[in-house]
Design a protein around this motif. Structure first.
Motif, PDB file in Angstrom:
ATOM      1  N   GLU A 123       0.851  -1.190   0.000  1.00  0.00           N
ATOM      2  CA  GLU A 123       0.000   0.000   0.000  1.00  0.00           C
ATOM      3  C   GLU A 123       0.886   1.239   0.000  1.00  0.00           C
ATOM      4  O   GLU A 123       1.824   1.345   0.797  1.00  0.00           O
ATOM      5  CB  GLU A 123      -0.921  -0.016   1.217  1.00  0.00           C
ATOM      6  CG  GLU A 123      -1.995   1.062   1.206  1.00  0.00           C
ATOM      7  CD  GLU A 123      -3.108   0.715   2.192  1.00  0.00           C
ATOM      8  OE1 GLU A 123      -3.735  -0.357   2.022  1.00  0.00           O
ATOM      9  OE2 GLU A 123      -3.340   1.500   3.130  1.00  0.00           O
ATOM     10  N   ILE A 124       0.591   2.153  -0.906  1.00  0.00           N
ATOM     11  CA  ILE A 124       1.360   3.385  -1.042  1.00  0.00           C
ATOM     12  C   ILE A 124       0.450   4.564  -0.734  1.00  0.00           C
ATOM     13  O   ILE A 124      -0.581   4.746  -1.384  1.00  0.00           O
ATOM     14  CB  ILE A 124       1.944   3.515  -2.462  1.00  0.00           C
ATOM     15  CG1 ILE A 124       2.876   2.334  -2.761  1.00  0.00           C
ATOM     16  CG2 ILE A 124       2.685   4.843  -2.625  1.00  0.00           C
ATOM     17  CD1 ILE A 124       3.308   2.248  -4.213  1.00  0.00           C
ATOM     18  N   ALA A 125       0.818   5.356   0.262  1.00  0.00           N
ATOM     19  CA  ALA A 125      -0.022   6.460   0.715  1.00  0.00           C
ATOM     20  C   ALA A 125       0.460   7.786   0.143  1.00  0.00           C
ATOM     21  O   ALA A 125       1.664   8.065   0.107  1.00  0.00           O
ATOM     22  CB  ALA A 125      -0.020   6.531   2.240  1.00  0.00           C
ATOM     23  N   PHE A 126      -0.491   8.607  -0.292  1.00  0.00           N
ATOM     24  CA  PHE A 126      -0.215   9.959  -0.769  1.00  0.00           C
ATOM     25  C   PHE A 126      -0.684  10.944   0.295  1.00  0.00           C
ATOM     26  O   PHE A 126      -1.850  10.926   0.703  1.00  0.00           O
ATOM     27  CB  PHE A 126      -0.951  10.230  -2.086  1.00  0.00           C
ATOM     28  CG  PHE A 126      -0.318   9.569  -3.278  1.00  0.00           C
ATOM     29  CD1 PHE A 126       0.405  10.315  -4.202  1.00  0.00           C
ATOM     30  CD2 PHE A 126      -0.444   8.207  -3.479  1.00  0.00           C
ATOM     31  CE1 PHE A 126       0.991   9.708  -5.303  1.00  0.00           C
ATOM     32  CE2 PHE A 126       0.137   7.588  -4.579  1.00  0.00           C
ATOM     33  CZ  PHE A 126       0.862   8.341  -5.487  1.00  0.00           C
ATOM     34  N   VAL A 127       0.220  11.782   0.747  1.00  0.00           N
ATOM     35  CA  VAL A 127      -0.091  12.753   1.790  1.00  0.00           C
ATOM     36  C   VAL A 127       0.408  14.119   1.350  1.00  0.00           C
ATOM     37  O   VAL A 127       1.256  14.243   0.462  1.00  0.00           O
ATOM     38  CB  VAL A 127       0.561  12.366   3.133  1.00  0.00           C
ATOM     39  CG1 VAL A 127       0.092  11.001   3.602  1.00  0.00           C
ATOM     40  CG2 VAL A 127       2.083  12.381   3.034  1.00  0.00           C
ATOM     41  N   GLY A 128      -0.103  15.161   1.999  1.00  0.00           N
ATOM     42  CA  GLY A 128       0.381  16.497   1.674  1.00  0.00           C
ATOM     43  C   GLY A 128      -0.534  17.578   2.192  1.00  0.00           C
ATOM     44  O   GLY A 128      -1.709  17.343   2.485  1.00  0.00           O
ATOM     45  N   ARG A 129       0.034  18.742   2.315  1.00  0.00           N
ATOM     46  CA  ARG A 129      -0.727  19.898   2.744  1.00  0.00           C
ATOM     47  C   ARG A 129      -1.824  20.194   1.719  1.00  0.00           C
ATOM     48  O   ARG A 129      -1.661  19.960   0.520  1.00  0.00           O
ATOM     49  CB  ARG A 129       0.207  21.101   2.872  1.00  0.00           C
ATOM     50  CG  ARG A 129      -0.432  22.366   3.400  1.00  0.00           C
ATOM     51  CD  ARG A 129       0.602  23.486   3.499  1.00  0.00           C
ATOM     52  NE  ARG A 129      -0.017  24.753   3.859  1.00  0.00           N
ATOM     53  CZ  ARG A 129      -0.270  25.128   5.109  1.00  0.00           C
ATOM     54  NH1 ARG A 129       0.070  24.330   6.102  1.00  0.00           N
ATOM     55  NH2 ARG A 129      -0.833  26.296   5.367  1.00  0.00           N
ATOM     56  N   SER A 130      -2.959  20.690   2.204  1.00  0.00           N
ATOM     57  CA  SER A 130      -4.038  21.072   1.297  1.00  0.00           C
ATOM     58  C   SER A 130      -3.521  22.065   0.253  1.00  0.00           C
ATOM     59  O   SER A 130      -2.726  22.952   0.556  1.00  0.00           O
ATOM     60  CB  SER A 130      -5.183  21.718   2.094  1.00  0.00           C
ATOM     61  OG  SER A 130      -5.740  20.796   3.000  1.00  0.00           O
ATOM     62  N   ASN A 131      -3.935  21.863  -0.978  1.00  0.00           N
ATOM     63  CA  ASN A 131      -3.555  22.738  -2.093  1.00  0.00           C
ATOM     64  C   ASN A 131      -2.114  22.546  -2.544  1.00  0.00           C
ATOM     65  O   ASN A 131      -1.561  23.378  -3.254  1.00  0.00           O
ATOM     66  CB  ASN A 131      -3.785  24.212  -1.737  1.00  0.00           C
ATOM     67  CG  ASN A 131      -4.116  25.052  -2.965  1.00  0.00           C
ATOM     68  OD1 ASN A 131      -4.649  24.539  -3.942  1.00  0.00           O
ATOM     69  ND2 ASN A 131      -3.791  26.326  -2.929  1.00  0.00           N
ATOM     70  N   ALA A 132      -1.501  21.409  -2.160  1.00  0.00           N
ATOM     71  CA  ALA A 132      -0.140  21.124  -2.626  1.00  0.00           C
ATOM     72  C   ALA A 132      -0.144  20.348  -3.937  1.00  0.00           C
ATOM     73  O   ALA A 132       0.920  20.045  -4.476  1.00  0.00           O
ATOM     74  CB  ALA A 132       0.618  20.328  -1.569  1.00  0.00           C
ATOM     75  N   GLY A 133      -1.341  20.014  -4.442  1.00  0.00           N
ATOM     76  CA  GLY A 133      -1.434  19.340  -5.733  1.00  0.00           C
ATOM     77  C   GLY A 133      -1.529  17.830  -5.629  1.00  0.00           C
ATOM     78  O   GLY A 133      -1.210  17.125  -6.597  1.00  0.00           O
ATOM     79  N   LYS A 134      -2.021  17.310  -4.502  1.00  0.00           N
ATOM     80  CA  LYS A 134      -2.049  15.866  -4.295  1.00  0.00           C
ATOM     81  C   LYS A 134      -3.014  15.173  -5.255  1.00  0.00           C
ATOM     82  O   LYS A 134      -2.660  14.174  -5.897  1.00  0.00           O
ATOM     83  CB  LYS A 134      -2.427  15.564  -2.843  1.00  0.00           C
ATOM     84  CG  LYS A 134      -2.514  14.084  -2.504  1.00  0.00           C
ATOM     85  CD  LYS A 134      -2.523  13.871  -0.996  1.00  0.00           C
ATOM     86  CE  LYS A 134      -3.637  14.633  -0.324  1.00  0.00           C
ATOM     87  NZ  LYS A 134      -4.988  14.118  -0.715  1.00  0.00           N
ATOM     88  N   SER A 135      -4.235  15.669  -5.355  1.00  0.00           N
ATOM     89  CA  SER A 135      -5.219  15.043  -6.244  1.00  0.00           C
ATOM     90  C   SER A 135      -4.769  15.120  -7.696  1.00  0.00           C
ATOM     91  O   SER A 135      -4.901  14.153  -8.460  1.00  0.00           O
ATOM     92  CB  SER A 135      -6.588  15.712  -6.075  1.00  0.00           C
ATOM     93  OG  SER A 135      -7.080  15.531  -4.765  1.00  0.00           O
ATOM     94  N   THR A 136      -4.221  16.263  -8.088  1.00  0.00           N
ATOM     95  CA  THR A 136      -3.718  16.417  -9.454  1.00  0.00           C
ATOM     96  C   THR A 136      -2.598  15.426  -9.732  1.00  0.00           C
ATOM     97  O   THR A 136      -2.529  14.833 -10.816  1.00  0.00           O
ATOM     98  CB  THR A 136      -3.205  17.851  -9.670  1.00  0.00           C
ATOM     99  OG1 THR A 136      -4.284  18.771  -9.486  1.00  0.00           O
ATOM    100  CG2 THR A 136      -2.638  18.027 -11.076  1.00  0.00           C
ATOM    101  N   CYS A 137      -1.736  15.216  -8.757  1.00  0.00           N
ATOM    102  CA  CYS A 137      -0.637  14.275  -8.909  1.00  0.00           C
ATOM    103  C   CYS A 137      -1.158  12.855  -9.129  1.00  0.00           C
ATOM    104  O   CYS A 137      -0.715  12.150 -10.039  1.00  0.00           O
ATOM    105  CB  CYS A 137       0.258  14.331  -7.682  1.00  0.00           C
ATOM    106  SG  CYS A 137       1.592  13.118  -7.690  1.00  0.00           S
TER     107      CYS A 137
END
Length: 258
Positions: A56-70
């Motif tokens: 399982e690979i988790a994607f994390v990040g501050r809001s508006n850092a482009g996580k969903s786009t990535c």
């Protein structure tokens, strides 16, 4: 959505281990694998997540850092990960399965963005606690991808998250910092951002990433493939080929007479 490789118990059945050559996928293979991503489940609480035996690979990040786009760029799907118009409003852990022909050989986890000022303080604290517990206790967690806007650098919350996962990274957890929106940087700014992030990444990898200019997409897809498809350990040498004879060898080969 039904996952054909997941029995009624909710525990996925891992495929046979890939060969060492499988860990060296080319960009086309890795991107094709990422494109198989499909929604698996969503959970508002950690205990609602199904137990899994797959990487399982988790994607994390501050809001508006482009996580969903990535995530959407890597999977070549426009709306796989939900990009809210109001950052910080997505407050579920979303799982996506990966694998060809209705099989699942890995899972992506999209964790809620953190740090957005408009979210009530109690909600921020609750989700920071949920994410920390997930990152510490999720047994099949193989790697973490942190999105960071290089123009802002690692924030205090980013550094707190790094401290949370540091013990697991030291034990072998894979870790990658993606400096998103790299198209907004000059070449020298990008090089400087990489140098600074590497100093703070605690042994993790760092890459520039831009969905607009398609920077770092292939490299990142290949890296995630490698995380999910580690090479098999080489078989131990045959004892019969070693210099030390076993008791059975000694019995089969009596010493020559003088």
């Amino acid at each position: 959505m039904t996952n054909h490789s997941t029995p009624a118990s909710g525990r996925a059945v891992p495929p046979s281990a890939p060969s060492a050559a499988g860990a060296q996928a080319d960009a086309k293979t890795a991107l094709g694998w990422m494109h198989t991503a499909r929604f698996l489940t969503t959970a508002a609480q950690l205990h609602h997540l199904p137990p899994m035996d797959l990487p399982e690979i988790a994607f994390v990040g501050r809001s508006n850092a482009g996580k969903s786009t990535c995530i959407n760029t890597l999977t070549q799907q426009k709306q796989l990960a939900f990009a809210s118009k109001k950052p910080g409003r997505t407050q579920h852990i979303n799982l996506f399965s990966l694998g060809r022909q209705n099989t699942t050989d890995a899972v992506l986890a999209d964790l809620p963005g953190y740090g957005y000022a408009a979210v009530p303080k109690d909600d921020k604290i609750r989700w920071q606690r949920v994410m920390a517990n997930y990152l510490v206790t999720r047994e099949n967690l193989t790697g973490v991808v942190m999105m960071c806007d290089p123009r802002l650098g690692l924030t205090e919350l980013d550094e707190t998250l790094l401290e949370v996962i540091r013990p697991r990274v030291e034990q072998g957890l894979k870790f990658l910092v993606l400096l998103t929106k790299a198209d907004k940087l000059t070449r020298s700014e990008g090089a400087k951002a990489l140098s600074i992030a590497r100093l703070n990444a605690g042994g993790g990898e760092v890459k520039l990433f831009s969905a607009l200019k398609r920077i770092g997409i292939e490299d990142t897809a290949q890296l995630l493939w490698q995380w999910a498809h580690p090479p098999q350990a080489e078989a131990a040498p045959d004892a019969l080929g070693s210099d030390d004879a076993t008791p059975s060898d000694a019995a089969a080969e009596p010493p020559e007479a003088d």
